[in-house]
Scaffold this motif. Structure first.
Motif, PDB file in Angstrom:
ATOM      1  N   ASP A  83       1.432  -0.862   0.099  1.00 56.77           N
ATOM      2  CA  ASP A  83      -0.002  -0.070   0.131  1.00 56.77           C
ATOM      3  C   ASP A  83       0.777   1.106  -0.044  1.00 56.77           C
ATOM      4  OD1 ASP A  83       1.189  -0.116   2.678  1.00 56.77           O
ATOM      5  OD2 ASP A  83      -0.586  -0.458   3.917  1.00 56.77           O
ATOM      6  N   GLU A  84       0.581   2.011   0.232  1.00 56.84           N
ATOM      7  CA  GLU A  84       1.176   3.738   0.323  1.00 56.84           C
ATOM      8  C   GLU A  84       1.987   3.710   1.269  1.00 56.84           C
ATOM      9  OE1 GLU A  84      -1.543   6.640   0.847  1.00 56.84           O
ATOM     10  OE2 GLU A  84      -2.762   6.591  -1.390  1.00 56.84           O
ATOM     11  N   VAL A  85       2.119   2.667   2.361  1.00 57.34           N
ATOM     12  CA  VAL A  85       2.537   3.163   2.959  1.00 57.34           C
ATOM     13  C   VAL A  85       3.977   2.209   2.994  1.00 57.34           C
ATOM     14  CG1 VAL A  85       3.386   3.042   5.788  1.00 57.34           C
ATOM     15  CG2 VAL A  85       1.074   3.849   5.134  1.00 57.34           C
ATOM     16  N   ALA A  86       3.894   0.580   3.386  1.00 57.88           N
ATOM     17  CA  ALA A  86       4.560  -0.092   3.001  1.00 57.88           C
ATOM     18  C   ALA A  86       4.367  -1.469   2.998  1.00 57.88           C
ATOM     19  CB  ALA A  86       4.068  -0.670   4.778  1.00 57.88           C
ATOM     20  N   LEU A  87       5.645  -2.064   2.361  1.00 60.81           N
ATOM     21  CA  LEU A  87       5.641  -3.677   1.628  1.00 60.81           C
ATOM     22  C   LEU A  87       5.428  -4.616   2.654  1.00 60.81           C
ATOM     23  CD1 LEU A  87       8.129  -3.705  -1.059  1.00 60.81           C
ATOM     24  CD2 LEU A  87       5.940  -3.596  -1.071  1.00 60.81           C
ATOM     25  N   LYS A  88       4.456  -5.583   2.788  1.00 55.07           N
ATOM     26  CA  LYS A  88       4.153  -6.990   4.243  1.00 55.07           C
ATOM     27  C   LYS A  88       4.248  -7.692   3.404  1.00 55.07           C
ATOM     28  CE  LYS A  88       1.913  -3.389   7.012  1.00 55.07           C
ATOM     29  NZ  LYS A  88       0.709  -3.291   8.241  1.00 55.07           N
ATOM     30  N   VAL A  89       5.459  -8.278   3.592  1.00 54.13           N
ATOM     31  CA  VAL A  89       5.659 -10.463   3.546  1.00 54.13           C
ATOM     32  C   VAL A  89       4.346 -10.682   4.522  1.00 54.13           C
ATOM     33  CG1 VAL A  89       6.509 -12.252   3.157  1.00 54.13           C
ATOM     34  CG2 VAL A  89       7.538 -10.052   3.510  1.00 54.13           C
ATOM     35  N   THR A  90       3.382 -11.951   3.536  1.00 59.01           N
ATOM     36  CA  THR A  90       2.209 -12.545   4.001  1.00 59.01           C
ATOM     37  C   THR A  90       2.444 -14.185   4.799  1.00 59.01           C
ATOM     38  OG1 THR A  90       2.194 -14.234   1.899  1.00 59.01           O
ATOM     39  CG2 THR A  90       0.434 -11.844   2.218  1.00 59.01           C
ATOM     40  N   GLY A  91       1.753 -14.739   5.633  1.00 51.87           N
ATOM     41  CA  GLY A  91       1.837 -15.823   6.300  1.00 51.87           C
ATOM     42  C   GLY A  91       2.827 -16.948   4.581  1.00 51.87           C
ATOM     43  N   LYS A  92       2.196 -16.293   3.837  1.00 52.07           N
ATOM     44  CA  LYS A  92       2.420 -17.873   2.276  1.00 52.07           C
ATOM     45  C   LYS A  92       4.069 -17.696   1.885  1.00 52.07           C
ATOM     46  CE  LYS A  92      -0.075 -18.115  -1.231  1.00 52.07           C
ATOM     47  NZ  LYS A  92      -1.428 -17.920  -1.988  1.00 52.07           N
ATOM     48  N   GLY A  93       3.898 -16.359   2.116  1.00 51.78           N
ATOM     49  CA  GLY A  93       5.513 -15.318   1.759  1.00 51.78           C
ATOM     50  C   GLY A  93       6.404 -15.751   2.175  1.00 51.78           C
ATOM     51  N   ARG A  94       6.435 -15.778   3.433  1.00 50.30           N
ATOM     52  CA  ARG A  94       7.614 -15.699   4.511  1.00 50.30           C
ATOM     53  C   ARG A  94       8.640 -16.805   3.902  1.00 50.30           C
ATOM     54  NH1 ARG A  94       5.824 -13.147  10.198  1.00 50.30           N
ATOM     55  NH2 ARG A  94       4.671 -11.589   9.665  1.00 50.30           N
ATOM     56  N   LEU A  95       7.886 -18.181   3.867  1.00 49.67           N
ATOM     57  CA  LEU A  95       9.481 -19.021   3.264  1.00 49.67           C
ATOM     58  C   LEU A  95      10.047 -18.359   2.076  1.00 49.67           C
ATOM     59  CD1 LEU A  95       7.133 -22.002   3.892  1.00 49.67           C
ATOM     60  CD2 LEU A  95       9.411 -21.486   5.917  1.00 49.67           C
ATOM     61  N   LEU A  96       9.943 -17.563   1.324  1.00 50.25           N
ATOM     62  CA  LEU A  96      10.208 -17.077   0.279  1.00 50.25           C
ATOM     63  C   LEU A  96      10.552 -15.664   0.507  1.00 50.25           C
ATOM     64  CD1 LEU A  96       7.269 -18.614  -1.919  1.00 50.25           C
ATOM     65  CD2 LEU A  96       9.959 -19.564  -2.072  1.00 50.25           C
ATOM     66  N   ILE A  97      11.313 -15.510   1.645  1.00 52.54           N
ATOM     67  CA  ILE A  97      11.354 -13.639   1.304  1.00 52.54           C
ATOM     68  C   ILE A  97      12.925 -13.973   0.800  1.00 52.54           C
ATOM     69  CG2 ILE A  97      12.640 -14.715   4.212  1.00 52.54           C
ATOM     70  CD1 ILE A  97      11.412 -11.419   3.591  1.00 52.54           C
ATOM     71  N   ARG A  98      13.503 -14.856   1.043  1.00 51.91           N
ATOM     72  CA  ARG A  98      14.947 -15.191  -0.319  1.00 51.91           C
ATOM     73  C   ARG A  98      14.789 -14.080  -1.068  1.00 51.91           C
ATOM     74  NH1 ARG A  98      18.785 -20.296   1.682  1.00 51.91           N
ATOM     75  NH2 ARG A  98      19.502 -19.245  -0.828  1.00 51.91           N
TER      76      ARG A  98
END
Length: 460
Positions: free
Chosen positions: A422-437
């Motif tokens: 959104d305008e303020v932040a990028l946030k990683v979801t629970g599904k995305g956390r394993l793919l943080i790299r």
């Protein structure tokens, strides 16, 4: 930050399972160059703000046995006399670095390797004494003093000795408790040996104990690893690191002794990883990031909850990003926006110190762009979000304009439910956390296809 459980989506994991950096630095060590001279390193040390706190990393390269999976810089020998020359030169380096640094207060001391406990207790004590004479080490209750331990290379009575020297945190390699797997990687380490070491460490007040595991090793199956994980949970360490084995025999000679046909298939490996996540979360461990899990009351988990988790060459760390000095062969430091690495070869190390020179090999200074990207990458890898407004204020940029290309690359991640924006932040979801790299890689200005395919491990 509220703890979020991981969400398992096998099709997504398979889609994004490419190779990539672990981001213990940015730029990564691949960008270190011999153009970075000894004079640059000395100038960097001498310009450290005297009011800054320091972290000291000590590398001990010796191991008495070779573990076939290992990719560390090490010297395999059963001759303990070989460490005498190393210890005397290490003491010399510590004194030289301390004399050049205006900052003196050490808040973190970490011993890694190799096998630090290859050294005699008297040698470890001599090095610790030098550190205390050369720097200011506050009361142990407020200073992290950690050591990587191999239970096969430490007498149980030496735990008490280490505690009396001030060590208060410990990391112990396990990898796998299955006898057949241990045999295939040349690391025989009975469960009882590890358990008894942890019990002894608790007895003498070690505040945080980590056990390292590896999945993807020869002969591993979901069933065999189930037994290993049950035993680990019974030991109840504060932290558990579960690393993905990267089979890169073209880069690491010991791995050529591993029988490739015995490695688990990608589907079996994924099944093992799924079981690890399910089991550890069910048992109350929180996913910190990358390969790390911790109990809710552990310092790592608390630091992440309080948005003050950081990352360096030792992995996740609980305090502000101290100026990190590395001593010993091949050690890496980070100071004043510069990265530095010592020479990798023992004889080169000895030659430099015998000549009265610091054993510098290579490094890199960070550009403005590097600092902006590091901020974003480390925010994501530590806290699974980055605040655009904070980045804009710190660096006087417009986030969306500066990263217009990167944000467009992230559209696929957003479409797959791995990331929100959104305008303020990028946030990683629970599904995305394993793919943080993978997400961090989108902000890496140095990556190219050749690096990704030949230089890094798979993300899963």
């Amino acid at each position: 930050m509220k703890a979020t459980k991981l969400e398992w989506d096998e099709s997504i994991l398979k889609k994004y399972n490419v190779s990539g950096p672990r981001y213990t630095s940015y730029p990564t060590a691949l960008e270190f160059s011999g153009d970075y001279q000894l004079e640059d390193y000395v100038s960097c040390i001498e310009s450290i703000d005297k009011d800054k706190s320091l972290s000291l990393y000590i590398h001990i390269p010796f191991c008495q046995n070779i573990c076939y999976y290992c990719a560390c810089n090490k010297v395999i020998t059963k001759d303990h006399s070989k460490s005498e020359r190393y210890v005397s030169n290490l003491i010399k380096e510590i004194k030289m670095v301390a004399a050049k640094s205006p900052a003196k207060v050490l808040r973190q001391i970490h011993w890694g390797g190799g096998t630090p406990t290859f050294l005699l207790m008297e040698q470890i004590a001599a090095i610790m004494e030098t550190i205390r004479e050369s720097f200011i080490v506050p009361d142990e209750s407020s200073t992290e003093i950690s050591i990587e331990v191999d239970p096969r290379a430490l007498r149980i009575e030496d735990i008490k000795t280490l505690a009396h020297m001030g060590f208060n945190r410990m990391s112990m390699g396990v990898q796998d408790f299955d006898p057949d797997v241990q045999k295939s990687i040349n690391r025989i380490q009975p469960y009882e040996m590890t358990r008894d070491m942890v019990v002894e460490a608790r007895k003498y007040g070690f505040q945080s104990i980590n056990l390292d595991l590896i999945y993807g090793l020869p002969l591993q199956t979901r069933e065999t690893f189930k037994d290993t994980l049950e035993k680990v949970i019974e030991i109840s360490p504060d932290r558990i690191s579960v690393f993905n084995y990267a089979h890169l025999p073209h880069r690491f000679k010991p791995q050529r002794r591993i029988i490739a046909a015995q490695l688990p298939s990608p589907s079996v490996k994924l099944s093992i990883f799924e079981y690890i996540i399910e089991t550890l979360q069910k048992d109350g461990y929180l996913y910190i990031g990358m390969d790390h899990f911790a109990k809710p009351d552990d310092e790592l988990a608390i630091a992440q909850q309080n948005n003050c988790l950081h990352r360096n060459f030792q992995g996740y760390t609980t305090h502000e990003e101290y100026e990190l000095i590395g001593v010993g062969v091949s050690s890496i430091g980070s100071m004043n926006g510069q990265y530095h690495q010592n020479v990798r070869d023992l004889e080169d190390y000895y030659e430099a110190l015998d000549a009265g020179r610091l054993p510098s090999w290579r490094g890199v200074g960070m550009t403005f762009d590097d600092k902006v990207r590091k901020k974003v990458i480390f925010d994501l890898i530590c806290h699974f979000e980055t605040n655009k407004k904070e980045v804009e204020q710190e660096f006087d940029i417009n986030f969306d304009s500066y990263f217009s290309k990167e944000l467009s690359l992230l559209d696929e991640f957003k479409n797959d439910g791995l990331l929100t924006e959104d305008e303020v932040a990028l946030k990683v979801t629970g599904k995305g956390r394993l793919l943080i790299r993978n997400i961090c890689m989108m902000f890496d200005a140095y990556l190219n296809e050749l690096q990704v395919t030949t230089s890094f491990s798979k993300v899963i």
